[in-house]
Design a protein around this motif. Structure first.
Motif, PDB file in Angstrom:
ATOM      1  N   LEU A 164      59.146 -32.287  21.362  1.00  0.00           N
ATOM      2  CA  LEU A 164      58.555 -33.039  20.260  1.00  0.00           C
ATOM      3  C   LEU A 164      58.029 -32.106  19.174  1.00  0.00           C
ATOM      4  O   LEU A 164      58.213 -32.351  17.983  1.00  0.00           O
ATOM      5  N   LYS A 165      57.414 -31.021  19.587  1.00  0.00           N
ATOM      6  CA  LYS A 165      56.880 -30.044  18.629  1.00  0.00           C
ATOM      7  C   LYS A 165      58.001 -29.487  17.744  1.00  0.00           C
ATOM      8  O   LYS A 165      57.848 -29.355  16.533  1.00  0.00           O
ATOM      9  N   ASP A 166      59.143 -29.175  18.357  1.00  0.00           N
ATOM     10  CA  ASP A 166      60.286 -28.649  17.608  1.00  0.00           C
ATOM     11  C   ASP A 166      60.846 -29.701  16.654  1.00  0.00           C
ATOM     12  O   ASP A 166      61.230 -29.387  15.527  1.00  0.00           O
ATOM     13  N   GLU A 217      61.770 -31.711  11.138  1.00  0.00           N
ATOM     14  CA  GLU A 217      61.690 -32.816  10.184  1.00  0.00           C
ATOM     15  C   GLU A 217      60.569 -32.642   9.151  1.00  0.00           C
ATOM     16  O   GLU A 217      60.343 -33.523   8.328  1.00  0.00           O
ATOM     17  N   ASN A 218      59.889 -31.511   9.215  1.00  0.00           N
ATOM     18  CA  ASN A 218      58.773 -31.235   8.304  1.00  0.00           C
ATOM     19  C   ASN A 218      57.717 -32.342   8.348  1.00  0.00           C
ATOM     20  O   ASN A 218      57.219 -32.789   7.322  1.00  0.00           O
ATOM     21  N   LYS A 219      57.418 -32.780   9.560  1.00  0.00           N
ATOM     22  CA  LYS A 219      56.388 -33.796   9.763  1.00  0.00           C
ATOM     23  C   LYS A 219      55.218 -33.169  10.508  1.00  0.00           C
ATOM     24  O   LYS A 219      55.372 -32.152  11.182  1.00  0.00           O
ATOM     25  N   ILE A 220      54.078 -33.797  10.390  1.00  0.00           N
ATOM     26  CA  ILE A 220      52.908 -33.351  11.129  1.00  0.00           C
ATOM     27  C   ILE A 220      52.498 -34.453  12.099  1.00  0.00           C
ATOM     28  O   ILE A 220      52.980 -35.583  12.011  1.00  0.00           O
ATOM     29  N   ILE A 221      51.620 -34.109  13.003  1.00  0.00           N
ATOM     30  CA  ILE A 221      51.168 -35.056  14.021  1.00  0.00           C
ATOM     31  C   ILE A 221      50.641 -36.334  13.380  1.00  0.00           C
ATOM     32  O   ILE A 221      50.929 -37.436  13.838  1.00  0.00           O
ATOM     33  N   ALA A 222      49.901 -36.194  12.309  1.00  0.00           N
ATOM     34  CA  ALA A 222      49.323 -37.366  11.640  1.00  0.00           C
ATOM     35  C   ALA A 222      50.402 -38.312  11.119  1.00  0.00           C
ATOM     36  O   ALA A 222      50.229 -39.541  11.162  1.00  0.00           O
ATOM     37  N   ASP A 223      51.533 -37.774  10.638  1.00  0.00           N
ATOM     38  CA  ASP A 223      52.630 -38.617  10.161  1.00  0.00           C
ATOM     39  C   ASP A 223      53.162 -39.489  11.295  1.00  0.00           C
ATOM     40  O   ASP A 223      53.327 -40.698  11.141  1.00  0.00           O
ATOM     41  N   MET A 224      53.436 -38.859  12.425  1.00  0.00           N
ATOM     42  CA  MET A 224      53.990 -39.579  13.561  1.00  0.00           C
ATOM     43  C   MET A 224      52.999 -40.608  14.090  1.00  0.00           C
ATOM     44  O   MET A 224      53.372 -41.738  14.403  1.00  0.00           O
TER      45      MET A 224
END
Length: 64
Positions: free
Chosen positions: A3-5, A10-17
């Motif tokens: 998931l981290k990879d 995707e240039n996303k951060i935890i907050a986005d998901m």
């Protein structure tokens, strides 16, 4: 793919998901850091969200 990879790719951060899937920031962080595994209903949302790039096997280290 971990998931981290996937988040990095995707240039996303935890907050986005967390926002997109209506999960808590803390829950997503635990999954990203490998501290916990998502429950089945959460796993289903993750697989759909990542278009199958992250699977349940990735959380358990199972090679396909």
């Amino acid at each position: 793919m971990k998931l981290k990879d996937w988040l990095s790719k995707e240039n996303k951060i935890i907050a986005d998901m967390a926002r997109d899937l209506n999960f808590t920031h803390t829950a997503v962080r635990y999954w990203v850091e490998g501290l916990r595994c998502p429950r089945p209903y959460q796993m289903q949302k993750i697989v759909t969200y990542t278009k199958g790039e992250v699977t349940a096997n990735d959380f358990y280290g199972v090679e396909e």
